[in-house]
Design an enzyme around this catalytic site. Structure first.
Site, PDB file in Angstrom:
ATOM      1  N   ARG A   1      15.283  -7.191  51.583  1.00 24.06           N
ATOM      2  CA  ARG A   1      15.905  -8.508  51.786  1.00 24.06           C
ATOM      3  C   ARG A   1      17.065  -8.352  52.762  1.00 24.06           C
ATOM      4  O   ARG A   1      17.975  -7.555  52.515  1.00 24.06           O
ATOM      5  CB  ARG A   1      16.459  -9.070  50.475  1.00 24.06           C
ATOM      6  CG  ARG A   1      15.477  -9.071  49.309  1.00 24.06           C
ATOM      7  CD  ARG A   1      14.806 -10.411  49.131  1.00 24.06           C
ATOM      8  NE  ARG A   1      13.773 -10.328  48.114  1.00 24.06           N
ATOM      9  CZ  ARG A   1      13.800 -10.987  46.957  1.00 24.06           C
ATOM     10  NH1 ARG A   1      14.825 -11.779  46.686  1.00 24.06           N
ATOM     11  NH2 ARG A   1      12.807 -10.865  46.095  1.00 24.06           N
ATOM     12  N   GLU A   7      19.964  -9.388  53.182  1.00 25.45           N
ATOM     13  CA  GLU A   7      21.068 -10.077  52.505  1.00 25.45           C
ATOM     14  C   GLU A   7      22.298  -9.987  53.404  1.00 25.45           C
ATOM     15  O   GLU A   7      22.741  -8.895  53.736  1.00 25.45           O
ATOM     16  CB  GLU A   7      21.378  -9.410  51.155  1.00 25.45           C
ATOM     17  CG  GLU A   7      20.224  -9.372  50.178  1.00 25.45           C
ATOM     18  CD  GLU A   7      20.012 -10.695  49.448  1.00 25.45           C
ATOM     19  OE1 GLU A   7      20.772 -11.664  49.706  1.00 25.45           O
ATOM     20  OE2 GLU A   7      19.066 -10.749  48.626  1.00 25.45           O
ATOM     21  N   ARG A  57      25.996  -6.494  43.665  1.00 23.07           N
ATOM     22  CA  ARG A  57      24.654  -6.529  43.065  1.00 23.07           C
ATOM     23  C   ARG A  57      23.527  -6.766  44.081  1.00 23.07           C
ATOM     24  O   ARG A  57      22.372  -6.895  43.720  1.00 23.07           O
ATOM     25  CB  ARG A  57      24.599  -7.568  41.949  1.00 23.07           C
ATOM     26  CG  ARG A  57      24.855  -8.967  42.411  1.00 23.07           C
ATOM     27  CD  ARG A  57      24.808  -9.956  41.257  1.00 23.07           C
ATOM     28  NE  ARG A  57      24.520 -11.263  41.780  1.00 23.07           N
ATOM     29  CZ  ARG A  57      25.374 -11.973  42.510  1.00 23.07           C
ATOM     30  NH1 ARG A  57      26.567 -11.508  42.800  1.00 23.07           N
ATOM     31  NH2 ARG A  57      25.019 -13.158  42.964  1.00 23.07           N
ATOM     32  N   HIS A  58      23.875  -6.856  45.370  1.00 21.66           N
ATOM     33  CA  HIS A  58      22.851  -7.024  46.409  1.00 21.66           C
ATOM     34  C   HIS A  58      22.813  -5.814  47.328  1.00 21.66           C
ATOM     35  O   HIS A  58      23.850  -5.338  47.786  1.00 21.66           O
ATOM     36  CB  HIS A  58      23.156  -8.254  47.288  1.00 21.66           C
ATOM     37  CG  HIS A  58      22.914  -9.553  46.592  1.00 21.66           C
ATOM     38  ND1 HIS A  58      23.940 -10.305  46.085  1.00 21.66           N
ATOM     39  CD2 HIS A  58      21.766 -10.216  46.316  1.00 21.66           C
ATOM     40  CE1 HIS A  58      23.424 -11.402  45.520  1.00 21.66           C
ATOM     41  NE2 HIS A  58      22.107 -11.375  45.642  1.00 21.66           N
ATOM     42  N   GLU A  88      21.756 -12.141  36.735  1.00 24.56           N
ATOM     43  CA  GLU A  88      20.293 -12.235  36.804  1.00 24.56           C
ATOM     44  C   GLU A  88      19.705 -10.854  37.069  1.00 24.56           C
ATOM     45  O   GLU A  88      20.110 -10.163  37.995  1.00 24.56           O
ATOM     46  CB  GLU A  88      19.899 -13.189  37.948  1.00 24.56           C
ATOM     47  CG  GLU A  88      18.405 -13.191  38.197  1.00 24.56           C
ATOM     48  CD  GLU A  88      17.997 -13.921  39.476  1.00 24.56           C
ATOM     49  OE1 GLU A  88      18.685 -14.875  39.867  1.00 24.56           O
ATOM     50  OE2 GLU A  88      16.983 -13.524  40.050  1.00 24.56           O
ATOM     51  N   SER A 106      13.433 -12.763  37.746  1.00 25.25           N
ATOM     52  CA  SER A 106      12.932 -14.133  37.854  1.00 25.25           C
ATOM     53  C   SER A 106      11.432 -14.092  37.649  1.00 25.25           C
ATOM     54  O   SER A 106      10.772 -13.124  38.028  1.00 25.25           O
ATOM     55  CB  SER A 106      13.213 -14.721  39.233  1.00 25.25           C
ATOM     56  OG  SER A 106      14.553 -15.114  39.346  1.00 25.25           O
ATOM     57  N   ARG A 131      19.144  -3.195  39.282  1.00 22.55           N
ATOM     58  CA  ARG A 131      20.038  -4.067  38.511  1.00 22.55           C
ATOM     59  C   ARG A 131      19.872  -3.841  37.020  1.00 22.55           C
ATOM     60  O   ARG A 131      20.842  -3.897  36.258  1.00 22.55           O
ATOM     61  CB  ARG A 131      19.740  -5.536  38.824  1.00 22.55           C
ATOM     62  CG  ARG A 131      20.385  -5.992  40.088  1.00 22.55           C
ATOM     63  CD  ARG A 131      20.481  -7.508  40.096  1.00 22.55           C
ATOM     64  NE  ARG A 131      20.671  -7.979  41.459  1.00 22.55           N
ATOM     65  CZ  ARG A 131      20.623  -9.247  41.816  1.00 22.55           C
ATOM     66  NH1 ARG A 131      20.361 -10.173  40.907  1.00 22.55           N
ATOM     67  NH2 ARG A 131      20.810  -9.592  43.061  1.00 22.55           N
TER      68      ARG A 131
END
Ligand code: ATP
Ligand code: MG
Length: 434
Positions: free
Chosen positions: A212, A214, A220-221, A357, A360, A408
């Site tokens: 990703r 980001e 957390r990314h 989170e 998902s 995570r």
């Protein structure tokens, strides 16, 4: 023959042994010197009474630079001065590789080292027992995941990481020049694992990299993480998926507690095992909870970092570390999620772990016409998804699944302050090396 021993299995009646390791520290006290040798399992004391060992050997050993890689051969003696209850009096040693001096960072010094310095010198950072322990636990976690998934009848798969279309939104796609054609690094195995639901493989899982782009720097990314994905066919509803996740996470927590005692002790961590089933909050309940706590979100708005954190606090007060947030507005969820007919919501969930989170998922739209309709709503070009859509035209069972960020999950299980602590060589907005 001399026995090969390490700090984990040496005993006082081993006689002459050889141990391999790094020179952690040397203390010269005049008539006697001590060398602390560190290996994978801990440390050993090499004791050198000046009068009792060869002067050349004494000289060479006490001159070694810290962190040099050596093998020491010597006699094991019982000792009440060391944690292991043993010490080694050397008769010879081999210097495999001398460490340059000064060191780029300390291994056992108590001084705080910045994260950047640690990551720039990750090989040295990993010599710290408590840093290494995280990756031993990570390895156990992967083993446990494979065990539980096989027990539950899931088939382990690998899907392409160079892809022609993204599934999770254009903003975080990395472009690849694929022999002159545009391509991307896969953001998730979403499209492939769904296509496999039409094949009879029924239950699949993948542990693989996800990419990703980001643009924000958070704890957390990262831009490359490991995604633990699962997808299951012939489900009656989303509850089949959330129940499966509960079983999996519970098995991993119990397994780590059982197998990782030594590492957890090094980290000074315990593992709490929440009761099953993990509670569910609906998105609407979350908005009410937030309102009552003084944070107002508009209906339809996505729960951001701050809202997740606040919900985590409220759930902690109620005694819950792990909980599902279900029935998000369909608008906030990707095209492949099934809408909850007659409502603005969807058959979707997040699993949150103490305010963050970690997963998902949801029930997917398996009906071709409804799927195409949903792609239209999201302004997607159907032509980009031909191969994916074909799998829905010839008999696609109802199905659902999840993506869990492995890094995570580990961060939350071990209560680490930053996702970079759980990744050997993290990639982020500013870091591409080492
Ligand atoms: P967030 O809102 O926290 O950025 P997301 O909703 O964009 O996450 P999903 O597309 O739902 O992420 O991906 C599934 C899971 O993959 C997430 O729950 C998370 O555990 C993990 N994940 C997603 N993006 C990242 C990232 N950049 N770094 C680490 N893990 C990630
Ligand atoms: Mg998500």
């Amino acid at each position: 023959m001399t026995a090969i021993r390490n700090s984990g299995n040496i005993t006082a009646d081993d006689g002459i042994v050889t141990v391999n390791g790094w020179v952690q520290d040397i203390r010269n006290l005049g008539g006697i010197s001590f060398l602390t040798l560190r290996d994978r399992h801990g440390t050993l004391q090499v004791t050198m009474p000046k009068k009792r060992i060869d002067p050349e050997l004494f000289e060479a050993l006490t001159k070694l630079h810290r962190e040099s890689a050596i093998s020491v051969t010597g006699e094991v003696k019982a000792s009440d001065q060391t944690a292991s209850g043993t010490e080694i009096v050397p008769v010879s040693f081999v210097l495999h590789s001398e460490a340059a001096s000064p060191l780029p960072m300390g291994v056992v010094d108590k001084v705080h080292t910045e994260m950047d310095t640690r990551l720039n010198n990750r090989f040295m950072d990993l010599r710290k027992p408590e840093v290494k322990a995280v990756f031993e636990l990570r390895s156990m976690m992967v083993a446990l995941l494979n065990e539980v998934m096989q027990d539950l009848g899931f088939v382990c798969i690998n899907t392409p990481k160079i892809v022609a279309s993204g599934a999770e939104g254009g903003a975080t796609l990395f472009n690849v020049d694929y022999f002159g054609r545009p391509a991307y690094l896969a953001q998730s195995p979403q499209l492939y694992k769904q296509m496999l639901m039409s094949t009879g493989l029924d239950r699949v899982y993948e542990l693989g990299p996800a990419f990703r782009a980001e643009h924000s720097n958070t704890n957390r990314h990262v831009t490359e993480f490991v995604s633990f994905d699962g997808e299951m066919a012939w489900i009656d509803g989303m509850e089949d998926v959330t129940a499966t996740i509960g079983t999996i996470v519970d098995r991993v927590l119990r397994g780590l507690k059982e197998r990782g005692g030594e590492q957890l002790e090094l980290l000074g961590r315990g593992i709490d095992i929440p009761a099953l089933p993990y509670p569910e909050l609906t998105y609407s309940e979350c908005l009410e909870m937030l309102d009552a706590a003084g944070m107002h979100l508009e209906e339809g708005e996505d729960l951001g970092t701050e809202a997740e954190r606040l919900i985590g606090e409220i759930m902690a007060e109620r005694g819950h570390d792990l909980y599902f947030i279900v029935d998000y507005p369909e608008e906030a969820k990707p095209f492949y999620i099934m809408e909850k007919d007659g409502t603005p919501y969807s058959h979707s969930f997040d699993l949150d772990y103490r305010g963050q989170e970690i997963s998902s998922g949801g029930q997917r739209e398996h009906r071709y016409d409804r799927l195409v309709e949903r792609m239209g709503k999201k302004d997607l070009d159907i032509g980009d998804f031909d191969a994916y859509l074909d799998a829905f035209r010839y008999g696609m069972p109802p199905h659902g699944g999840w993506g869990i960020g492995l890094d995570r999950l580990l961060v939350k299980m071990l209560d680490l302050p930053n996702i970079r602590e759980a990744i050997l060589f993290p990639r982020d907005l500013s870091r591409l090396s080492p």
